[in-house]
Scaffold this motif. Structure first.
Motif, PDB file in Angstrom:
ATOM      1  N   MET A   1       0.844  -1.175   0.000  1.00  0.00           N
ATOM      2  CA  MET A   1       0.000   0.000   0.000  1.00  0.00           C
ATOM      3  C   MET A   1       0.890   1.239   0.000  1.00  0.00           C
ATOM      4  SD  MET A   1      -2.683   1.235   2.915  1.00  0.00           S
ATOM      5  CE  MET A   1      -4.149   1.927   2.248  1.00  0.00           C
ATOM      6  N   ASP A   2       0.522   2.232  -0.792  1.00  0.00           N
ATOM      7  CA  ASP A   2       1.216   3.521  -0.824  1.00  0.00           C
ATOM      8  C   ASP A   2       0.269   4.604  -0.327  1.00  0.00           C
ATOM      9  OD1 ASP A   2       3.326   2.170  -1.937  1.00  0.00           O
ATOM     10  OD2 ASP A   2       2.954   2.878  -3.979  1.00  0.00           O
ATOM     11  N   ILE A   3       0.786   5.532   0.482  1.00  0.00           N
ATOM     12  CA  ILE A   3      -0.036   6.612   1.028  1.00  0.00           C
ATOM     13  C   ILE A   3       0.595   7.951   0.668  1.00  0.00           C
ATOM     14  CG2 ILE A   3      -1.021   7.655   3.098  1.00  0.00           C
ATOM     15  CD1 ILE A   3      -0.890   4.912   4.430  1.00  0.00           C
ATOM     16  N   PRO A   4      -0.049   8.704  -0.230  1.00  0.00           N
ATOM     17  CA  PRO A   4       0.472  10.025  -0.577  1.00  0.00           C
ATOM     18  C   PRO A   4       0.073  11.067   0.468  1.00  0.00           C
ATOM     19  CG  PRO A   4      -1.430   9.518  -1.937  1.00  0.00           C
ATOM     20  CD  PRO A   4      -1.174   8.315  -1.076  1.00  0.00           C
ATOM     21  N   VAL A   5       0.973  12.020   0.666  1.00  0.00           N
ATOM     22  CA  VAL A   5       0.727  13.133   1.578  1.00  0.00           C
ATOM     23  C   VAL A   5       1.053  14.418   0.824  1.00  0.00           C
ATOM     24  CG1 VAL A   5       1.335  14.221   3.772  1.00  0.00           C
ATOM     25  CG2 VAL A   5       1.377  11.741   3.567  1.00  0.00           C
ATOM     26  N   GLU A   6       0.149  15.375   0.916  1.00  0.00           N
ATOM     27  CA  GLU A   6       0.345  16.671   0.259  1.00  0.00           C
ATOM     28  C   GLU A   6       0.227  17.778   1.294  1.00  0.00           C
ATOM     29  OE1 GLU A   6      -1.926  19.576  -2.948  1.00  0.00           O
ATOM     30  OE2 GLU A   6      -2.450  17.464  -2.857  1.00  0.00           O
ATOM     31  N   LYS A   7       1.082  18.776   1.168  1.00  0.00           N
ATOM     32  CA  LYS A   7       1.093  19.922   2.077  1.00  0.00           C
ATOM     33  C   LYS A   7       0.517  21.130   1.354  1.00  0.00           C
ATOM     34  CE  LYS A   7       2.218  22.189   5.702  1.00  0.00           C
ATOM     35  NZ  LYS A   7       1.459  21.938   6.894  1.00  0.00           N
ATOM     36  N   ARG A   8      -0.403  21.833   2.012  1.00  0.00           N
ATOM     37  CA  ARG A   8      -0.968  23.069   1.475  1.00  0.00           C
ATOM     38  C   ARG A   8      -0.869  24.162   2.524  1.00  0.00           C
ATOM     39  NH1 ARG A   8      -6.534  20.708  -1.187  1.00  0.00           N
ATOM     40  NH2 ARG A   8      -5.530  19.350  -2.731  1.00  0.00           N
ATOM     41  N   ALA A  23       0.415   4.170  12.613  1.00  0.00           N
ATOM     42  CA  ALA A  23      -0.364   2.974  12.306  1.00  0.00           C
ATOM     43  C   ALA A  23      -1.114   2.574  13.575  1.00  0.00           C
ATOM     44  CB  ALA A  23       0.537   1.838  11.838  1.00  0.00           C
ATOM     45  N   ASP A  24      -2.421   2.585  13.483  1.00  0.00           N
ATOM     46  CA  ASP A  24      -3.273   2.274  14.645  1.00  0.00           C
ATOM     47  C   ASP A  24      -2.911   3.134  15.859  1.00  0.00           C
ATOM     48  OD1 ASP A  24      -4.738   0.327  13.229  1.00  0.00           O
ATOM     49  OD2 ASP A  24      -3.229  -1.202  13.666  1.00  0.00           O
ATOM     50  N   GLY A  25      -2.621   4.413  15.590  1.00  0.00           N
ATOM     51  CA  GLY A  25      -2.345   5.368  16.661  1.00  0.00           C
ATOM     52  C   GLY A  25      -0.934   5.325  17.218  1.00  0.00           C
ATOM     53  N   VAL A  26      -0.064   4.517  16.622  1.00  0.00           N
ATOM     54  CA  VAL A  26       1.310   4.388  17.109  1.00  0.00           C
ATOM     55  C   VAL A  26       2.262   4.883  16.015  1.00  0.00           C
ATOM     56  CG1 VAL A  26       3.078   2.771  17.906  1.00  0.00           C
ATOM     57  CG2 VAL A  26       0.680   2.403  18.518  1.00  0.00           C
ATOM     58  N   ASP A  27       3.225   5.695  16.424  1.00  0.00           N
ATOM     59  CA  ASP A  27       4.216   6.219  15.483  1.00  0.00           C
ATOM     60  C   ASP A  27       5.001   5.060  14.866  1.00  0.00           C
ATOM     61  OD1 ASP A  27       6.137   7.643  14.075  1.00  0.00           O
ATOM     62  OD2 ASP A  27       6.641   8.971  15.739  1.00  0.00           O
ATOM     63  N   THR A  28       5.033   5.017  13.534  1.00  0.00           N
ATOM     64  CA  THR A  28       5.755   3.946  12.841  1.00  0.00           C
ATOM     65  C   THR A  28       7.253   4.213  12.759  1.00  0.00           C
ATOM     66  OG1 THR A  28       5.492   4.998  10.681  1.00  0.00           O
ATOM     67  CG2 THR A  28       3.760   3.460  11.376  1.00  0.00           C
ATOM     68  N   LEU A  47       3.680  -0.161   2.282  1.00  0.00           N
ATOM     69  CA  LEU A  47       3.147  -0.337   3.632  1.00  0.00           C
ATOM     70  C   LEU A  47       2.234  -1.556   3.674  1.00  0.00           C
ATOM     71  CD1 LEU A  47       2.262   3.414   4.240  1.00  0.00           C
ATOM     72  CD2 LEU A  47       4.256   2.190   5.108  1.00  0.00           C
ATOM     73  N   GLU A  48       2.229  -2.223   4.800  1.00  0.00           N
ATOM     74  CA  GLU A  48       1.370  -3.392   4.970  1.00  0.00           C
ATOM     75  C   GLU A  48      -0.077  -2.959   5.182  1.00  0.00           C
ATOM     76  OE1 GLU A  48       2.755  -6.183   7.851  1.00  0.00           O
ATOM     77  OE2 GLU A  48       4.821  -6.071   7.148  1.00  0.00           O
ATOM     78  N   GLY A  53      -3.812 -10.084  10.725  1.00  0.00           N
ATOM     79  CA  GLY A  53      -5.158 -10.261  10.188  1.00  0.00           C
ATOM     80  C   GLY A  53      -6.103  -9.090  10.391  1.00  0.00           C
ATOM     81  N   VAL A  54      -5.628  -8.029  10.995  1.00  0.00           N
ATOM     82  CA  VAL A  54      -6.480  -6.853  11.252  1.00  0.00           C
ATOM     83  C   VAL A  54      -6.008  -5.711  10.360  1.00  0.00           C
ATOM     84  CG1 VAL A  54      -7.258  -5.206  13.009  1.00  0.00           C
ATOM     85  CG2 VAL A  54      -6.869  -7.594  13.626  1.00  0.00           C
ATOM     86  N   TYR A  55      -6.989  -5.048   9.708  1.00  0.00           N
ATOM     87  CA  TYR A  55      -6.673  -3.926   8.821  1.00  0.00           C
ATOM     88  C   TYR A  55      -6.009  -2.794   9.612  1.00  0.00           C
ATOM     89  CZ  TYR A  55      -7.265  -0.277   5.301  1.00  0.00           C
ATOM     90  OH  TYR A  55      -7.026   0.721   4.388  1.00  0.00           O
ATOM     91  N   ILE A  56      -4.927  -2.263   9.101  1.00  0.00           N
ATOM     92  CA  ILE A  56      -4.175  -1.203   9.777  1.00  0.00           C
ATOM     93  C   ILE A  56      -4.774   0.158   9.420  1.00  0.00           C
ATOM     94  CG2 ILE A  56      -1.930  -0.068  10.006  1.00  0.00           C
ATOM     95  CD1 ILE A  56      -0.658  -2.788   9.230  1.00  0.00           C
ATOM     96  N   GLN A  57      -5.063   0.960  10.432  1.00  0.00           N
ATOM     97  CA  GLN A  57      -5.567   2.321  10.250  1.00  0.00           C
ATOM     98  C   GLN A  57      -4.376   3.277  10.290  1.00  0.00           C
ATOM     99  OE1 GLN A  57      -8.785   3.402   9.770  1.00  0.00           O
ATOM    100  NE2 GLN A  57      -9.421   1.255   9.660  1.00  0.00           N
ATOM    101  N   TYR A  58      -4.034   3.828   9.140  1.00  0.00           N
ATOM    102  CA  TYR A  58      -2.915   4.766   9.063  1.00  0.00           C
ATOM    103  C   TYR A  58      -3.420   6.189   9.241  1.00  0.00           C
ATOM    104  CZ  TYR A  58       0.165   1.093   7.339  1.00  0.00           C
ATOM    105  OH  TYR A  58       0.925  -0.048   7.219  1.00  0.00           O
TER     106      TYR A  58
END
Length: 127
Positions: A1-8, A23-28, A47-48, A53-58
């Motif tokens: 998985m790829d997660i783009p981040v944009e700054k405005r 990831a799940d509230g913890v700094d990766t 990214l995983e 077995g549980v979906y990761i909330q980024y």
């Protein structure tokens, strides 16, 4: 998985911003410096999706920037947009009116003269 981040920026832009991937509230431990050199963009890659077995909330967290209010929108699927709005300091209220200073001085002088005359008249009439 790829997660783009944009700054405005809304208002005066800063020189750089640092974002951290959680990831799940913890700094990766993954972070990125966003600045003009990378067009204020970064993509966290490879990214995983699942952990045990549980979906990761980024999510994204930005280092605090003095003088700015931060807003983070989006999600891991569509990408995150981090917007900083320049804080506008409150204006100092006007505490006096110096435009009519001569009028105020004249009114004060008249009040003193009328008060003095009333005092003098009362003193001379009582005697």
């Amino acid at each position: 998985m790829d997660i783009p981040v944009e700054k405005r920026w809304s208002g005066l832009a800063g020189t750089q911003a640092v974002v951290h991937l959680y990831a799940d509230g913890v700094d990766t431990g993954l972070s990125a410096v966003l600045d003009a050199n990378n067009n204020w963009q970064h993509t966290f890659t490879n990214l995983e999706l699942y952990h045990q077995g549980v979906y990761i909330q980024y999510s994204i967290v930005e280092d605090p920037m003095a003088g700015y209010t931060v807003s983070i929108t989006g999600d891991a699927t569509t990408g995150f947009v981090v917007t900083n709005t320049k804080d506008i300091p409150p204006s100092t209220p006007k505490t006096s009116d110096t435009n009519n200073l001569s009028i105020y001085a004249g009114m004060l002088l008249m009040a003193v003269l009328v008060g003095g005359y009333a005092f003098y008249y009362k003193q001379t009439c009582n005697n």
